[in-house]
Motif scaffolding. Structure first.
Motif, PDB file in Angstrom:
ATOM      1  N   ILE A  55     -56.901 -48.039  26.785  1.00 48.29           N
ATOM      2  CA  ILE A  55     -57.979 -47.067  26.980  1.00 48.29           C
ATOM      3  C   ILE A  55     -57.377 -45.749  27.450  1.00 48.29           C
ATOM      4  CG2 ILE A  55     -60.104 -46.515  28.246  1.00 48.29           C
ATOM      5  CD1 ILE A  55     -60.609 -49.526  28.467  1.00 48.29           C
ATOM      6  N   PHE A  56     -57.813 -44.678  26.796  1.00 46.91           N
ATOM      7  CA  PHE A  56     -57.366 -43.338  27.158  1.00 46.91           C
ATOM      8  C   PHE A  56     -58.567 -42.455  27.457  1.00 46.91           C
ATOM      9  CE2 PHE A  56     -53.751 -44.582  24.367  1.00 46.91           C
ATOM     10  CZ  PHE A  56     -52.718 -44.402  25.277  1.00 46.91           C
ATOM     11  N   ASP A  57     -58.369 -41.543  28.403  1.00 45.07           N
ATOM     12  CA  ASP A  57     -59.340 -40.497  28.699  1.00 45.07           C
ATOM     13  C   ASP A  57     -58.705 -39.167  28.291  1.00 45.07           C
ATOM     14  OD1 ASP A  57     -61.367 -42.143  29.968  1.00 45.07           O
ATOM     15  OD2 ASP A  57     -59.916 -42.390  31.585  1.00 45.07           O
ATOM     16  N   TYR A  58     -59.535 -38.248  27.801  1.00 44.04           N
ATOM     17  CA  TYR A  58     -59.055 -36.980  27.256  1.00 44.04           C
ATOM     18  C   TYR A  58     -59.801 -35.811  27.896  1.00 44.04           C
ATOM     19  CZ  TYR A  58     -57.776 -40.213  23.489  1.00 44.04           C
ATOM     20  OH  TYR A  58     -57.290 -41.273  22.772  1.00 44.04           O
ATOM     21  N   GLU A  59     -59.089 -34.696  28.004  1.00 46.06           N
ATOM     22  CA  GLU A  59     -59.699 -33.409  28.344  1.00 46.06           C
ATOM     23  C   GLU A  59     -59.068 -32.364  27.453  1.00 46.06           C
ATOM     24  OE1 GLU A  59     -59.189 -32.381  32.453  1.00 46.06           O
ATOM     25  OE2 GLU A  59     -60.877 -33.631  33.081  1.00 46.06           O
ATOM     26  N   ILE A  60     -59.900 -31.534  26.852  1.00 42.34           N
ATOM     27  CA  ILE A  60     -59.401 -30.377  26.106  1.00 42.34           C
ATOM     28  C   ILE A  60     -59.783 -29.144  26.904  1.00 42.34           C
ATOM     29  CG2 ILE A  60     -59.574 -29.014  23.993  1.00 42.34           C
ATOM     30  CD1 ILE A  60     -60.121 -31.608  22.488  1.00 42.34           C
ATOM     31  N   ARG A  61     -58.783 -28.282  27.137  1.00 43.46           N
ATOM     32  CA  ARG A  61     -58.984 -27.063  27.932  1.00 43.46           C
ATOM     33  C   ARG A  61     -58.367 -25.873  27.209  1.00 43.46           C
ATOM     34  NH1 ARG A  61     -60.522 -27.718  33.163  1.00 43.46           N
ATOM     35  NH2 ARG A  61     -60.720 -29.879  33.859  1.00 43.46           N
ATOM     36  N   LEU A  62     -58.950 -24.694  27.425  1.00 50.02           N
ATOM     37  CA  LEU A  62     -58.329 -23.468  26.926  1.00 50.02           C
ATOM     38  C   LEU A  62     -57.074 -23.203  27.743  1.00 50.02           C
ATOM     39  CD1 LEU A  62     -61.282 -20.980  26.336  1.00 50.02           C
ATOM     40  CD2 LEU A  62     -59.981 -22.286  24.643  1.00 50.02           C
ATOM     41  N   THR A  63     -56.038 -22.729  27.094  1.00 50.03           N
ATOM     42  CA  THR A  63     -54.818 -22.419  27.844  1.00 50.03           C
ATOM     43  C   THR A  63     -54.939 -21.089  28.583  1.00 50.03           C
ATOM     44  OG1 THR A  63     -53.796 -21.428  25.892  1.00 50.03           O
ATOM     45  CG2 THR A  63     -53.319 -23.749  26.324  1.00 50.03           C
ATOM     46  N   THR A  64     -55.842 -20.216  28.132  1.00 57.73           N
ATOM     47  CA  THR A  64     -55.970 -18.897  28.762  1.00 57.73           C
ATOM     48  C   THR A  64     -56.563 -18.957  30.158  1.00 57.73           C
ATOM     49  OG1 THR A  64     -58.075 -18.619  27.607  1.00 57.73           O
ATOM     50  CG2 THR A  64     -56.126 -17.615  26.600  1.00 57.73           C
ATOM     51  N   ASP A  65     -57.577 -19.794  30.360  1.00 58.59           N
ATOM     52  CA  ASP A  65     -58.231 -19.831  31.678  1.00 58.59           C
ATOM     53  C   ASP A  65     -58.481 -21.260  32.193  1.00 58.59           C
ATOM     54  OD1 ASP A  65     -60.312 -20.738  30.115  1.00 58.59           O
ATOM     55  OD2 ASP A  65     -61.649 -19.054  30.543  1.00 58.59           O
ATOM     56  N   ASP A  66     -57.957 -22.251  31.497  1.00 62.50           N
ATOM     57  CA  ASP A  66     -58.076 -23.658  31.881  1.00 62.50           C
ATOM     58  C   ASP A  66     -59.527 -24.158  31.862  1.00 62.50           C
ATOM     59  OD1 ASP A  66     -56.394 -25.894  32.423  1.00 62.50           O
ATOM     60  OD2 ASP A  66     -57.132 -25.934  34.486  1.00 62.50           O
ATOM     61  N   SER A  67     -60.423 -23.448  31.163  1.00 61.95           N
ATOM     62  CA  SER A  67     -61.810 -23.899  31.123  1.00 61.95           C
ATOM     63  C   SER A  67     -61.933 -25.166  30.279  1.00 61.95           C
ATOM     64  CB  SER A  67     -62.735 -22.798  30.595  1.00 61.95           C
ATOM     65  OG  SER A  67     -62.370 -22.433  29.285  1.00 61.95           O
ATOM     66  N   LEU A  68     -62.827 -26.030  30.709  1.00 59.74           N
ATOM     67  CA  LEU A  68     -63.025 -27.320  30.063  1.00 59.74           C
ATOM     68  C   LEU A  68     -63.868 -27.154  28.795  1.00 59.74           C
ATOM     69  CD1 LEU A  68     -62.532 -30.393  30.280  1.00 59.74           C
ATOM     70  CD2 LEU A  68     -64.662 -30.527  31.593  1.00 59.74           C
TER      71      LEU A  68
END
Length: 146
Positions: free
Chosen positions: A98-111
């Motif tokens: 089982i994996f959990d994922y988060e995608i964030r912008l690299t510019t401001d770390d927004s989710l």
């Protein structure tokens, strides 16, 4: 590159990527189907970093198909943006990955999005394996997960 886990139960990898034109719809927003590919890329990165690869499963006589995949979208991801996907292994006693994922912008770390995937083990006859395959148990032991 692998990140040193703060807690040995939390193995984590990250991968940066740029949103390509082929991944967006007519509004220049990432098409929902692209997220499954981003998650796949993250699983491949995790496998490279921690030695838990699709080829490794196969070489040991097993398959590890996805049986669950979920996404939760927080804000749009747009053509040309730079993003990072973080993947974290979730340690469970069952014979599952089982994996959990988060995608964030690299510019401001927004989710941008979160998600989860679950894989099970099948033997070469496509029968469900209910206990840890020996190689997986050894892998978990190596990382202090047992």
């Amino acid at each position: 590159m692998p990140m040193k886990p703060e807690n040995p139960i939390h193995l984590k990898s990250s991968r940066e990527f740029e949103i390509r034109f082929s991944e967006v719809d007519s509004m220049h927003i990432v098409w929902h189907g692209s997220y499954a590919l981003y998650f796949e890329d993250a699983r491949e990165q995790f496998g490279k970093d921690f030695g838990l690869t699709y080829q490794g499963y196969f070489d040991q006589g097993y398959y590890a198909p996805l049986v669950e995949l979920s996404f939760s979208y927080k804000k749009p991801l747009l053509f040309g943006q730079q993003a990072r996907i973080d993947i974290t292994y979730r340690n469970v006693p069952a014979a599952k990955v089982i994996f959990d994922y988060e995608i964030r912008l690299t510019t401001d770390d927004s989710l941008i999005a979160t998600g989860t995937s679950t894989q099970v083990f099948l033997d070469r006859n496509f029968k469900l394996v209910l206990t840890h395959p020996p190689f997986y148990e050894e892998w978990k032991r190596k990382y202090g997960l047992l």
